[in-house]
Design a protein around this motif. Structure first.
Motif, PDB file in Angstrom:
ATOM      1  N   GLU A  31      16.361   3.146 -19.448  1.00  0.00           N
ATOM      2  CA  GLU A  31      15.898   4.541 -20.412  1.00  0.00           C
ATOM      3  C   GLU A  31      14.253   5.206 -19.793  1.00  0.00           C
ATOM      4  O   GLU A  31      14.179   6.000 -19.725  1.00  0.00           O
ATOM      5  CB  GLU A  31      15.212   3.416 -21.490  1.00  0.00           C
ATOM      6  N   ASP A  32      14.142   3.966 -19.490  1.00  0.00           N
ATOM      7  CA  ASP A  32      12.373   4.290 -18.447  1.00  0.00           C
ATOM      8  C   ASP A  32      12.951   4.949 -17.504  1.00  0.00           C
ATOM      9  O   ASP A  32      12.342   6.324 -17.244  1.00  0.00           O
ATOM     10  CB  ASP A  32      11.929   3.362 -17.693  1.00  0.00           C
ATOM     11  N   ILE A  33      13.356   5.403 -17.243  1.00  0.00           N
ATOM     12  CA  ILE A  33      14.701   6.314 -15.586  1.00  0.00           C
ATOM     13  C   ILE A  33      14.282   7.944 -16.320  1.00  0.00           C
ATOM     14  O   ILE A  33      14.088   8.875 -15.903  1.00  0.00           O
ATOM     15  CB  ILE A  33      16.020   5.635 -15.347  1.00  0.00           C
ATOM     16  N   TYR A  34      15.560   7.049 -17.427  1.00  0.00           N
ATOM     17  CA  TYR A  34      15.693   8.475 -18.427  1.00  0.00           C
ATOM     18  C   TYR A  34      14.187   9.481 -18.536  1.00  0.00           C
ATOM     19  O   TYR A  34      14.714  10.560 -18.568  1.00  0.00           O
ATOM     20  CB  TYR A  34      16.440   8.476 -19.577  1.00  0.00           C
ATOM     21  N   TRP A  35      13.288   8.214 -19.188  1.00  0.00           N
ATOM     22  CA  TRP A  35      12.557   9.180 -19.646  1.00  0.00           C
ATOM     23  C   TRP A  35      10.953  10.678 -18.560  1.00  0.00           C
ATOM     24  O   TRP A  35      10.263  10.415 -18.203  1.00  0.00           O
ATOM     25  CB  TRP A  35      11.195   8.786 -20.844  1.00  0.00           C
ATOM     26  N   ARG A  36      10.739   8.776 -17.874  1.00  0.00           N
ATOM     27  CA  ARG A  36      10.202   9.439 -16.534  1.00  0.00           C
ATOM     28  C   ARG A  36      10.908  10.924 -15.688  1.00  0.00           C
ATOM     29  O   ARG A  36       9.996  11.614 -15.205  1.00  0.00           O
ATOM     30  CB  ARG A  36      10.354   8.117 -15.629  1.00  0.00           C
ATOM     31  N   LEU A  69       3.164   5.559  -2.777  1.00  0.00           N
ATOM     32  CA  LEU A  69       4.732   6.226  -3.274  1.00  0.00           C
ATOM     33  C   LEU A  69       4.606   6.339  -4.938  1.00  0.00           C
ATOM     34  O   LEU A  69       5.490   7.398  -5.221  1.00  0.00           O
ATOM     35  CB  LEU A  69       6.145   5.722  -2.849  1.00  0.00           C
ATOM     36  N   ALA A  70       4.122   5.963  -5.525  1.00  0.00           N
ATOM     37  CA  ALA A  70       3.663   5.911  -6.956  1.00  0.00           C
ATOM     38  C   ALA A  70       3.812   6.804  -7.449  1.00  0.00           C
ATOM     39  O   ALA A  70       3.986   8.122  -8.196  1.00  0.00           O
ATOM     40  CB  ALA A  70       3.715   5.113  -7.608  1.00  0.00           C
ATOM     41  N   HIS A  71       2.866   7.772  -6.604  1.00  0.00           N
ATOM     42  CA  HIS A  71       2.461   9.239  -6.471  1.00  0.00           C
ATOM     43  C   HIS A  71       2.670  10.115  -6.259  1.00  0.00           C
ATOM     44  O   HIS A  71       2.883  11.037  -6.464  1.00  0.00           O
ATOM     45  CB  HIS A  71       0.674   8.895  -6.335  1.00  0.00           C
ATOM     46  N   TYR A  81      10.949  15.359  -4.608  1.00  0.00           N
ATOM     47  CA  TYR A  81      10.583  13.857  -5.248  1.00  0.00           C
ATOM     48  C   TYR A  81      11.581  12.693  -5.215  1.00  0.00           C
ATOM     49  O   TYR A  81      12.373  13.162  -4.691  1.00  0.00           O
ATOM     50  CB  TYR A  81      11.217  14.489  -7.023  1.00  0.00           C
ATOM     51  N   SER A  82      11.422  11.906  -5.072  1.00  0.00           N
ATOM     52  CA  SER A  82      11.980  10.461  -4.615  1.00  0.00           C
ATOM     53  C   SER A  82      12.108   9.743  -6.877  1.00  0.00           C
ATOM     54  O   SER A  82      11.126   9.343  -6.749  1.00  0.00           O
ATOM     55  CB  SER A  82      11.556   9.699  -3.664  1.00  0.00           C
ATOM     56  N   ILE A  83      13.300  10.323  -7.105  1.00  0.00           N
ATOM     57  CA  ILE A  83      13.171   9.686  -8.600  1.00  0.00           C
ATOM     58  C   ILE A  83      14.325   8.363  -8.996  1.00  0.00           C
ATOM     59  O   ILE A  83      15.315   8.147  -7.745  1.00  0.00           O
ATOM     60  CB  ILE A  83      13.209  10.890  -9.244  1.00  0.00           C
ATOM     61  N   GLY A  84      14.781   7.932  -9.886  1.00  0.00           N
ATOM     62  CA  GLY A  84      15.005   6.673  -9.990  1.00  0.00           C
ATOM     63  C   GLY A  84      15.048   5.398  -9.558  1.00  0.00           C
ATOM     64  O   GLY A  84      13.936   4.998  -9.252  1.00  0.00           O
ATOM     65  N   ARG A  85      16.099   4.642  -9.716  1.00  0.00           N
ATOM     66  CA  ARG A  85      16.014   3.119  -9.472  1.00  0.00           C
ATOM     67  C   ARG A  85      15.032   2.723  -7.583  1.00  0.00           C
ATOM     68  O   ARG A  85      13.870   2.637  -7.827  1.00  0.00           O
ATOM     69  CB  ARG A  85      17.007   2.181 -10.132  1.00  0.00           C
ATOM     70  N   GLU A 119       0.653  -1.476  -0.165  1.00  0.00           N
ATOM     71  CA  GLU A 119      -0.288  -0.246   0.039  1.00  0.00           C
ATOM     72  C   GLU A 119       0.832   1.402   0.311  1.00  0.00           C
ATOM     73  O   GLU A 119       0.504   1.916  -0.707  1.00  0.00           O
ATOM     74  CB  GLU A 119      -0.988  -0.418   1.416  1.00  0.00           C
ATOM     75  N   HIS A 120       2.148   1.255   0.897  1.00  0.00           N
ATOM     76  CA  HIS A 120       2.484   2.282   0.706  1.00  0.00           C
ATOM     77  C   HIS A 120       3.535   2.473  -0.408  1.00  0.00           C
ATOM     78  O   HIS A 120       4.052   3.828  -1.276  1.00  0.00           O
ATOM     79  CB  HIS A 120       4.178   2.898   1.829  1.00  0.00           C
ATOM     80  N   ARG A 121       4.305   0.997  -0.745  1.00  0.00           N
ATOM     81  CA  ARG A 121       4.778   1.151  -2.617  1.00  0.00           C
ATOM     82  C   ARG A 121       3.481   1.781  -3.353  1.00  0.00           C
ATOM     83  O   ARG A 121       4.692   2.981  -3.767  1.00  0.00           O
ATOM     84  CB  ARG A 121       5.136  -0.049  -2.777  1.00  0.00           C
ATOM     85  N   GLN A 122       2.706   1.778  -3.167  1.00  0.00           N
ATOM     86  CA  GLN A 122       1.539   2.414  -4.094  1.00  0.00           C
ATOM     87  C   GLN A 122       0.943   3.625  -4.498  1.00  0.00           C
ATOM     88  O   GLN A 122       1.469   4.776  -4.977  1.00  0.00           O
ATOM     89  CB  GLN A 122       0.329   1.650  -4.830  1.00  0.00           C
TER      90      GLN A 122
END
Ligand SMILES: Cc1cc2nc3c(=O)[nH]c(=O)nc-3n(C[C@H](O)[C@H](O)[C@H](O)COP(=O)(O)OP(=O)(O)OC[C@H]3O[C@@H](n4cnc5c(N)ncnc54)[C@H](O)[C@@H]3O)c2cc1C
Length: 437
Positions: A419-424, A395-397, A405-409, A390-393
Motif C-alpha cells: 500500500e505504501d509503495i502505491y501511495w508513495r 537516497l530517501a531525498h 528516480y529510485s522507487i519501490g521496496r 548517511e547514504h541511505r538517508q
C-alpha cells in the motif's frame, strides 16, 4: 497523448513500476516499461499448484484500501482474522497481550523508560524501547535472524519499521474482534490506519493487483528486456540501453535494487555509494500438511537461535482458500546468503529440516507432512547497516541525478509494503508529470 516529449522509461514491472507507468499514463505522459523477467509482478506474484495450494513470496496481506484504489476491491475476499504469537521456551505469547502479561518484560520495559538515552544502534534502540529482557530474548534475535547482521551493526532506523506502538496494536485488535475483520496494524505508514482499513486477498491470487494495473499498459510493457545501462549526461538521466540499443528518455524510474542501480548508471558517480547496500536473501519453505490450525496463530515468531527458521506462517488460518479443505500450508522463513548451505539445499532436504525443527511446536508434524514447495529471493529485506546510513538517508531525498528516480521496496531501500509503495509512487509521479508538462 503528448508525443512531443520523449517517454519516461521505467525499469521493472513489479508493483512499483506498474503503478508508476499507470500513474504517468493518467497524466498523459508517454511511458516505456522494461521488465527483465518473463512476467510482470516481481515479488507480488502468486503461484498455484494442481493440488489446490497457492504460494506467495512470504505471506502477503494487502488492504481493502489498496485493492479499491487499483480497482479490484470487488474481486477480493475479506480476511476475518489475523494474529501473531511469539513461541519462546515452549510457550506461546500472543502479541501484544500475552507479552504484556509477562511481569519480567513489563518490569524491564518500565525500567528502560526511566533511564532514556540516545541509542547509537539497533540493539540499543530495542533495549531503550522494549527493555533489556524483551529486547534480548525476542526483538534482537529476530532482527539478527532476518537481517543476517549483528544488531550492534544496524542503524536505529531499523525501528522505524515498527512504528505501530503497543497502544495502537491493542486498539486495532479490539476493533478487529468487534468488526470481524482483520483490521490492519502497521501495514501502512503513509496513510493513517483506522478500523475501516482491513486485510483482503484477491480472488485467484495476489498477482491480480499487477494484472489490473497492466491492463491498459500492454502497448508499453516489454518483457524479457533487462535494462543494461542507465545513461547520464551532465548529471541528467537521458536514456537507457536495452538489448544493446540506446533509448532516449525524458526521465528514468528505476525499481531495481540499489546495488544493481549503482552498476547500471553510466556517466555519473552520484549513485556509486549504493553499490555497498546489502539485501538479505530469504528461502521460503512452504510445507504442506494434513489438518488445519496446527499453529497457535497465523504468524508464530521463533526467536530462539536453535531454530532453522525465525517465522512460521499458517496462511490458511487467515485465508482458508489458500489450501484445500482438511489440509494446510505452513511457510517457514529462513534467512541465508546466496550460495550458502541453505541457499543450495534441495527442496526435499529443506522440507525435512523444517519438519525436524517443527516437532517441538507440532509434535505430529512428520505424520502430517506431505511435501513442500520452496521459493527463494536474493532481495527479501533491505539491511540498514550503520556504515551506509548517511547514504541511505540521502537516497530517501534524491538519487543526486536529475531525472533519475529510485522507487519501490528495493529501489527506495525501505521496508515498504504494497500500500505504501502505491501511495508513495503515485504521489511522486504526480510531481514528475507536473514538471514534465
Ligand atoms: C517476505 C516478504 C513478505 C511480504 N509481505 C507483504 C505483505 O504481507 N503485504 C504487503 O503489502 N507487502 C508485502 N511484502 C512487500 C511486497 O511484496 C513488495 O513491497 C512489493 O511486491 C515490491 O514491489 P516492487 O515493484 O518495489 O519490487 P519487485 O517486486 O522486486 O519488482 C522489481 C522488478 O524489477 C525487475 N528488474 C530488476 N532489475 C531490472 C532491470 N535491470 N531491467 C528490467 N527489470 C528489472 C525485476 O525483475 C522485478 O520484476 C512482502 C515482501 C517480502 C519479501
Amino acid at each position: 497523448m503528448n508525443t512531443e516529449i520523449k517517454p519516461v522509461v521505467i525499469v521493472g514491472g513489479g508493483l512499483a513500476g506498474l503503478t508508476a507507468a499507470w500513474s504517468l499514463r493518467q497524466h498523459n505522459i508517454p511511458v516505456k516499461l522494461y521488465e527483465a523477467g518473463k512476467q510482470i509482478a516481481g515479488l507480488a506474484g502468486s503461484f498455484h499448484d494442481p493440488d489446490g495450494f497457492t504460494y506467495d513470496f512470504g505471506a502477503h496481506f494487502v488492504t481493502n484500501r489498496l485493492a479499491a484504489a487499483i480497482g479490484v476491491g470487488a474481486l477480493c475476499r475479506n480476511v476475518r482474522y489475523y494474529g501473531e504469537t511469539v513461541y519462546l521456551k515452549g510457550r506461546n505469547y500472543t502479541y501484544p497481550f500475552g507479552l504484556l502479561q509477562n511481569p519480567r518484560y513489563v518490569a524491564s520495559g518500565i525500567a528502560s523508560k526511566l533511564k532514556r538515552h540516545q541509542p547509537k544502534n539497533a540493539a540499543e534502540w530495542y533495549r531503550a524501547e522494549y527493555g533489556q529482557t524483551l529486547a534480548n530474548e525476542v526483538a534482537i534475535p529476530l532482527t539478527e535472524a532476518w537481517s543476517g547482521a549483528a544488531a550492534e551493526d544496524l542503524a536505529t532506523s531499523v525501528g522505524d519499521k515498527l512504528q505501530a506502538g503497543i497502544a495502537q496494536s491493542i486498539v486495532h485488535k479490539l476493533m478487529a474482534r468487534f468488526t470481524q475483520r482483520a483490521v490492519t496494524n502497521g501495514y501502512s505508514h503513509d496513510m493513517p490506519e483506522n478500523p475501516h482499513v482491513w486485510h483482503v486477498y484477491p480472488k485467484g491470487g495476489l498477482g491480480l493487483l499487477c494484472q489490473k494495473l497492466a491492463e491498459d499498459l500492454q502497448d508499453c510493457i516489454q518483457l524479457e528486456s533487462p535494462v543494461e545501462a542507465i545513461l547520464v549526461e551532465n548529471e541528467q538521466a537521458v536514456g537507457v540501453r536495452v538489448k544493446g540499443i540506446e533509448q532516449p528518455a525524458s526521465a528514468v524510474i528505476s525499481t531495481a535494487p540499489c546495488h544493481i542501480l549503482a552498476k547500471l548508471v553510466q556517466g555519473s558517480d552520484a549513485v556509486k555509494p549504493l553499490s555497498s547496500f546489502k539485501y538479505r536473501p530469504m528461502v521460503f519453505v512452504n510445507l504442506r500438511l494434513h489438518g488445519r490450525g496446527l499453529l497457535s496463530d497465523t504468524v508464530v515468531w521463533t526467536p530462539e537461535r536453535d531454530y532453522l527458521f525465525f517465522r512460521l506462517t499458517e496462511t490458511p488460518l487467515s485465508m482458508p482458500w489458500l489450501a484445500p479443505e482438511g489440509k494446510t500450508l505452513i511457510t517457514a522463513d529462513i534467512g541465508c546468503e546466496i550460495g550458502d548451505e541453505i541457499w543450495q539445499m534441495s527442496d526435499e532436504e529443506l522440507g525435512e529440516r523444517c519438519i525436524e525443527h517443527l516437532r517441538e511446536i507440532i509434535p505430529d508434524a512428520r505424520q502430517r507432512y506431505f511435501g513442500c514447495r520452496v521459493l527463494k529471493t536474493p532481495i527479501a529485506y533491505p539491511v540498514f547497516l550503520s556504515q551506509y546510513e548517511e547514504h541511505r538517508q540521502r537516497l530517501a531525498h534524491s538519487t543526486g541525478i536529475s531525472g533519475l528516480y529510485s522507487i519501490g521496496r528495493n529501489g527506495e531501500f525501505a521496508h515498504l509494503l504494497m500500500e505504501d509503495i502505491y501511495w508513495r509512487t503515485t504521489s511522486k509521479m504526480r510531481q514528475l508529470a507536473a514538471n514534465l508538462n
